[in-house]
Design an enzyme around this catalytic site. Structure first.
Site, PDB file in Angstrom:
ATOM      1  N   ASP A  76       0.850  -1.179   0.000  1.00 54.74           N
ATOM      2  CA  ASP A  76       0.000   0.000   0.000  1.00 54.74           C
ATOM      3  C   ASP A  76       0.893   1.239   0.000  1.00 54.74           C
ATOM      4  O   ASP A  76       2.017   1.206   0.512  1.00 54.74           O
ATOM      5  CB  ASP A  76      -0.875   0.040   1.256  1.00 54.74           C
ATOM      6  N   ASP A 134      -4.390   1.591   3.822  1.00 56.55           N
ATOM      7  CA  ASP A 134      -5.101   0.600   4.626  1.00 56.55           C
ATOM      8  C   ASP A 134      -4.886   0.881   6.104  1.00 56.55           C
ATOM      9  O   ASP A 134      -3.787   1.270   6.537  1.00 56.55           O
ATOM     10  CB  ASP A 134      -4.624  -0.819   4.287  1.00 56.55           C
ATOM     11  N   ARG A 142     -14.001   0.412  -2.393  1.00 52.97           N
ATOM     12  CA  ARG A 142     -13.351   0.568  -1.088  1.00 52.97           C
ATOM     13  C   ARG A 142     -12.988   2.014  -0.792  1.00 52.97           C
ATOM     14  O   ARG A 142     -11.827   2.378  -0.719  1.00 52.97           O
ATOM     15  CB  ARG A 142     -12.103  -0.312  -0.990  1.00 52.97           C
ATOM     16  N   ASP A 145      -1.869  -2.811  -4.739  1.00 53.23           N
ATOM     17  CA  ASP A 145      -2.728  -3.188  -3.615  1.00 53.23           C
ATOM     18  C   ASP A 145      -3.558  -1.959  -3.249  1.00 53.23           C
ATOM     19  O   ASP A 145      -4.148  -1.343  -4.125  1.00 53.23           O
ATOM     20  CB  ASP A 145      -1.879  -3.711  -2.458  1.00 53.23           C
TER      21      ASP A 145
END
Length: 437
Positions: free
Chosen positions: A217, A260, A315, A256
């Site tokens: 990430d 996060d 997301r 990715d």
């Protein structure tokens, strides 16, 4: 023509036909004022990051712990020096963490053509994954190669640190900032181009057709607490998914997430950022497993406000367990849009006063995606300029995935809430790197 200050910057906005009334938001006055942006701290009541001890980063750093960095090696040295003593790291220009070629990370004996031949579904099938493959197998050599890249592109941010971009063009290409099991971190005014995983893993068992899965990430908040992410731009930059090849009929996924927030992280404020041109954007909580639940329950308290979510697939965020407050954000969807908010295991999402701009062919019922039965609050949201009850329209358009209303808590850590009709004009003008003065 009417002018308005945007965090101290005067912008011009046309009023009348667009009916945008741009009010000065509370965020600008909430910061602890300092001429030195590196010494600014998160203001009182500015989201979950202000809870308890608040978020001050390296604001109290002495002169010996203030650094200006211009390359990846210098940045990593600055992170280490002084341990957890308060520090300010000023990033000047764009720092390329993707400098070495993928070939430079390859373990001896690794060969991608051999990997493709060995795990071709026509040979390997779809019944088992590759986790049991020995170290000297093509998969084992891929793991070793990925570990080499991992060690290079990850940078571990210590407690009591502020990382701040200098000017309009500061940032990182291909870096993965790790805010792991540390407290009190500020990251501001950076452009963050997503890392490109050189060695994605093939998983034959991920869906009926298999999938390529990647690591890294741009920002990984892993057990981190009191974190303020502000005025950053997250993007795939020069390597959008449209440029990636296909193998075994599946996209060779080399990205990715953009950011996060996992593993018991807590008290995070993400404000005035741009998240753009990406697929799987933000996770809050990364698993439904019992082991993860034991770590995440009671944590993952995150605030998202005045962020621009542009041309994303999904997301924004997907939420498990956490109490997430998302208000005054602007979501701009384009072709390929799947959903914005993912409603996951034991999530308690409050999504209010947000604006959504959807293209023709995308229904308002797509904005919410039900993964688990977790009630949420979704009030005063506008879609293409009109008020819409997001839960009601979702339930009408997707009757097989009924959502329930009522997150069970009321956010109190907010600065001034802007009228939702004004959000697109305010956020589009003021969010992202280069807009901090």
């Amino acid at each position: 023509m009417r002018t308005q200050k945007c965090h101290g910057r005067v912008i011009a906005s046309i009023v009348g036909c667009t009916a945008l009334v741009l009010g000065v938001t509370g965020t600008a006055s909430a910061h602890v004022r300092s001429r030195d942006l590196g010494r600014q701290t998160l203001g009182a009541n500015d989201g979950w990051g202000s809870y308890g001890t608040g978020t001050t980063g390296g604001a109290s750093a002495d002169a010996a712990h203030v650094y200006t960095v211009t390359d990846w090696a210098g940045f990593k040295r600055a992170l280490v020096e002084g341990g957890s003593a308060p520090k300010i790291i000023r990033v000047k220009g764009t720092i390329d963490a993707d400098g070495p070629s993928c070939a430079s990370f390859e373990a001896p004996g690794y060969d991608f053509a051999t990997y493709l031949k060995t795990y071709d579904p026509a040979v390997w099938g779809h019944d088992k994954n590759l986790d049991g493959e020995p170290d000297d197998s093509p998969e084992g050599l891929r793991r070793a190669s990925q570990a080499n890249q991992d060690a290079y592109i990850k940078a571990y941010v210590p407690t009591n640190t502020t990382i701040i971009g200098v000017g309009k063009d500061a940032g990182f290409k291909g870096a993965s900032l790790q805010i792991k099991a540390v407290d009190n971190v500020i990251v501001r005014n950076l452009s963050l181009e997503s890392p490109l995983d050189c060695f994605p893993q093939w998983d034959p068992t991920d869906t009926a057709d298999g999938n390529w899965n990647s690591e890294y990430d741009s920002v990984d908040i892993y057990g981190g607490t009191h974190v303020w992410m502000d005025h950053n731009t997250f993007t795939d930059g020069d390597h959008p998914d449209s440029t990636l090849p296909y193998y075994y009929g599946r996209i060779f996924e080399q990205h990715d997430g953009e950011m996060d927030i996992v593993k018991g992280s807590d008290h995070i404020t993400a404000s005035w950022n741009v998240f753009e041109n990406h697929d799987k954007t933000i996770l809050v909580g990364n698993s439904d497993s019992a082991a993860t639940a034991a770590v995440d329950r009671g944590h993952l308290k995150v605030t998202f406000h005045h962020n621009l979510f542009s041309n994303l697939v999904e997301r924004a965020p997907r939420v498990r367990f956490g109490q997430v407050d998302s208000y005054n954000n602007h979501f701009v969807a384009e072709d390929g849009y799947s959903y914005s908010y993912g409603i996951g295991m034991e999530s308690q999402l409050v999504a209010e006063h947000n604006a959504f701009t959807l293209p023709d062919g995308a229904g308002a019922g797509q904005i919410l995606k039900k993964w688990k039965d977790s009630p949420l609050t979704a009030d005063d949201n506008y879609v293409n300029g009109e008020p819409v009850d997001l839960i009601a329209v979702h339930n009408a358009e997707v009757p097989t995935e009924i959502l329930r209303s009522g997150a069970g808590w009321t956010p109190t850590l907010r600065t001034k809430v802007d009228p939702v009709q004004a959000v697109p004009g305010i956020v589009d003008h003021c969010a992202g790197a280069g807009h901090l003065r």
